[in-house]
Design a protein around this motif. Structure first.
Motif, PDB file in Angstrom:
ATOM      1  N   GLN A   1     -47.090   6.551  -7.955  1.00 19.75           N
ATOM      2  CA  GLN A   1     -45.867   7.216  -8.420  1.00 19.75           C
ATOM      3  C   GLN A   1     -46.111   7.942  -9.740  1.00 19.75           C
ATOM      4  O   GLN A   1     -45.637   9.063  -9.942  1.00 19.75           O
ATOM      5  CB  GLN A   1     -44.719   6.207  -8.583  1.00 19.75           C
ATOM      6  CG  GLN A   1     -44.139   5.726  -7.289  1.00 19.75           C
ATOM      7  CD  GLN A   1     -43.499   6.853  -6.484  1.00 19.75           C
ATOM      8  OE1 GLN A   1     -42.957   7.810  -7.009  1.00 19.75           O
ATOM      9  NE2 GLN A   1     -43.586   6.728  -5.173  1.00 19.75           N
ATOM     10  N   LYS A   2     -46.848   7.313 -10.655  1.00 21.59           N
ATOM     11  CA  LYS A   2     -47.158   7.956 -11.938  1.00 21.59           C
ATOM     12  C   LYS A   2     -47.997   9.217 -11.719  1.00 21.59           C
ATOM     13  O   LYS A   2     -47.754  10.246 -12.345  1.00 21.59           O
ATOM     14  CB  LYS A   2     -47.888   6.992 -12.875  1.00 21.59           C
ATOM     15  CG  LYS A   2     -46.983   5.984 -13.516  1.00 21.59           C
ATOM     16  CD  LYS A   2     -47.754   5.137 -14.510  1.00 21.59           C
ATOM     17  CE  LYS A   2     -46.827   4.142 -15.160  1.00 21.59           C
ATOM     18  NZ  LYS A   2     -47.500   3.361 -16.192  1.00 21.59           N
ATOM     19  N   LEU A   3     -48.993   9.121 -10.860  1.00 20.45           N
ATOM     20  CA  LEU A   3     -49.817  10.301 -10.573  1.00 20.45           C
ATOM     21  C   LEU A   3     -48.953  11.422 -10.016  1.00 20.45           C
ATOM     22  O   LEU A   3     -49.067  12.575 -10.437  1.00 20.45           O
ATOM     23  CB  LEU A   3     -50.943   9.946  -9.592  1.00 20.45           C
ATOM     24  CG  LEU A   3     -52.050   9.042 -10.124  1.00 20.45           C
ATOM     25  CD1 LEU A   3     -52.967   8.599  -8.994  1.00 20.45           C
ATOM     26  CD2 LEU A   3     -52.834   9.724 -11.235  1.00 20.45           C
TER      27      LEU A   3
ATOM     28  N   THR B   1     -55.642   8.946   2.644  1.00 20.62           N
ATOM     29  CA  THR B   1     -55.805   7.604   2.080  1.00 20.62           C
ATOM     30  C   THR B   1     -55.682   6.498   3.111  1.00 20.62           C
ATOM     31  O   THR B   1     -55.949   5.340   2.804  1.00 20.62           O
ATOM     32  CB  THR B   1     -54.745   7.339   0.989  1.00 20.62           C
ATOM     33  OG1 THR B   1     -53.453   7.312   1.602  1.00 20.62           O
ATOM     34  CG2 THR B   1     -54.787   8.383  -0.109  1.00 20.62           C
ATOM     35  N   ASP B   2     -55.259   6.829   4.312  1.00 20.25           N
ATOM     36  CA  ASP B   2     -54.897   5.796   5.288  1.00 20.25           C
ATOM     37  C   ASP B   2     -56.078   5.006   5.844  1.00 20.25           C
ATOM     38  O   ASP B   2     -55.880   3.963   6.464  1.00 20.25           O
ATOM     39  CB  ASP B   2     -54.098   6.408   6.442  1.00 20.25           C
ATOM     40  CG  ASP B   2     -52.735   6.905   6.008  1.00 20.25           C
ATOM     41  OD1 ASP B   2     -52.296   6.560   4.890  1.00 20.25           O
ATOM     42  OD2 ASP B   2     -52.112   7.641   6.785  1.00 20.25           O
ATOM     43  N   HIS B   3     -57.293   5.463   5.642  1.00 21.60           N
ATOM     44  CA  HIS B   3     -58.456   4.706   6.102  1.00 21.60           C
ATOM     45  C   HIS B   3     -58.882   3.662   5.068  1.00 21.60           C
ATOM     46  O   HIS B   3     -59.714   2.812   5.342  1.00 21.60           O
ATOM     47  CB  HIS B   3     -59.628   5.642   6.423  1.00 21.60           C
ATOM     48  CG  HIS B   3     -60.218   6.302   5.215  1.00 21.60           C
ATOM     49  ND1 HIS B   3     -59.567   7.300   4.523  1.00 21.60           N
ATOM     50  CD2 HIS B   3     -61.393   6.096   4.574  1.00 21.60           C
ATOM     51  CE1 HIS B   3     -60.317   7.691   3.512  1.00 21.60           C
ATOM     52  NE2 HIS B   3     -61.431   6.977   3.525  1.00 21.60           N
TER      53      HIS B   3
ATOM     54  N   GLN C   1     -46.897   5.910   3.258  1.00 20.53           N
ATOM     55  CA  GLN C   1     -45.979   7.021   2.978  1.00 20.53           C
ATOM     56  C   GLN C   1     -46.111   7.314   1.497  1.00 20.53           C
ATOM     57  O   GLN C   1     -45.531   6.625   0.675  1.00 20.53           O
ATOM     58  CB  GLN C   1     -44.536   6.636   3.324  1.00 20.53           C
ATOM     59  CG  GLN C   1     -44.265   6.501   4.798  1.00 20.53           C
ATOM     60  CD  GLN C   1     -44.376   7.851   5.494  1.00 20.53           C
ATOM     61  OE1 GLN C   1     -44.966   8.813   5.050  1.00 20.53           O
ATOM     62  NE2 GLN C   1     -43.749   7.936   6.655  1.00 20.53           N
ATOM     63  N   LEU C   2     -46.937   8.292   1.169  1.00 22.60           N
ATOM     64  CA  LEU C   2     -47.168   8.638  -0.224  1.00 22.60           C
ATOM     65  C   LEU C   2     -46.270   9.798  -0.632  1.00 22.60           C
ATOM     66  O   LEU C   2     -45.952  10.665   0.189  1.00 22.60           O
ATOM     67  CB  LEU C   2     -48.632   9.030  -0.441  1.00 22.60           C
ATOM     68  CG  LEU C   2     -49.663   7.955  -0.139  1.00 22.60           C
ATOM     69  CD1 LEU C   2     -51.064   8.497  -0.397  1.00 22.60           C
ATOM     70  CD2 LEU C   2     -49.420   6.720  -0.977  1.00 22.60           C
ATOM     71  N   PRO C   3     -45.877   9.832  -1.892  1.00 17.31           N
ATOM     72  CA  PRO C   3     -45.074  10.972  -2.342  1.00 17.31           C
ATOM     73  C   PRO C   3     -45.870  12.265  -2.216  1.00 17.31           C
ATOM     74  O   PRO C   3     -47.074  12.289  -2.439  1.00 17.31           O
ATOM     75  CB  PRO C   3     -44.768  10.647  -3.811  1.00 17.31           C
ATOM     76  CG  PRO C   3     -45.729   9.592  -4.212  1.00 17.31           C
ATOM     77  CD  PRO C   3     -46.179   8.897  -2.965  1.00 17.31           C
ATOM     78  N   GLY C   4     -45.184  13.323  -1.808  1.00 14.17           N
ATOM     79  CA  GLY C   4     -45.817  14.626  -1.671  1.00 14.17           C
ATOM     80  C   GLY C   4     -46.507  14.842  -0.347  1.00 14.17           C
ATOM     81  O   GLY C   4     -47.050  15.904  -0.088  1.00 14.17           O
TER      82      GLY C   4
END
Length: 185
Positions: free
Chosen positions: A95-97, A107-109, A181-184
């Motif tokens: 979230q900070k990034l 990133t899912d792997h 579920q990453l932001p962006g």
């Protein structure tokens, strides 16, 4: 169209032309032929946005990503954290990034510890230009090799093109184990 609208359009166009001239003057020390070839097909508004983003890039400082934050973002080493602590800190760090327009891709792997390690070891110490342009993000691909990309992220079309270009056997296509579920994204 009435006279006031026509006059406003003329004023808007003059303002765009003046802004364009100012941006071109400010970009002069950084100018090369790539600027001209890129902007010949743009509207004046789009050209100004493009030139402003180029100027922001040229003037932006290159800093370690950890120093983009105030205070600087420092993480505990991955081996100093238990699994639940690490997962919690990973979510907060992502979230900070994202708050600084840094978007993580592919990133899912990775399990949480592997992703945290990449952020700790590779992303935070990396020097990058800190450009503050609305709608623009620094995208960090968390794939270190082509085989991983082909296995987990390449579309069937991308896989076929890669196979045709390099005339090689492809790894089997797989679904990544750690759906996020990453932001962006």
């Amino acid at each position: 169209m009435d006279m006031r609208e026509t006059r406003r359009q003329t004023i808007d166009e003059v303002e765009l032309m003046l802004a364009n001239a100012r941006l071109r003057d400010e970009l002069e020390p950084y100018r090369d032929e790539s600027i001209e070839s890129s902007i010949n097909r743009m509207s004046l508004q789009a050209e100004n946005e493009y030139l402003a983003s180029m100027l922001a890039w040229e003037r932006a400082p290159a800093l370690p990503i950890s120093d983009w934050f105030s205070p600087p973002l420092h993480l505990l080493p991955p081996d100093a954290l238990g699994d639940s602590q690490l997962s919690h800190r990973l979510k907060k760090t992502i979230q900070k990034l994202y708050s600084k327009n840094i978007v993580l891709r592919c990133t899912d792997h990775l399990c949480d510890r592997e992703l945290y390690t990449i952020i700790y070891r590779d992303i935070l110490p990396c020097c990058e230009k800190k450009v503050d342009v609305p709608g623009k993000a620094l995208e960090w691909m968390c794939v270190e090799d082509t085989e991983t990309w082909l296995r987990f992220y390449a579309t069937p079309v991308e896989r076929r093109r890669y196979q045709e270009e390099f005339d090689c056997e492809l790894p089997p296509s797989e679904t990544p184990k750690h759906r996020r579920q990453l932001p962006g994204n």
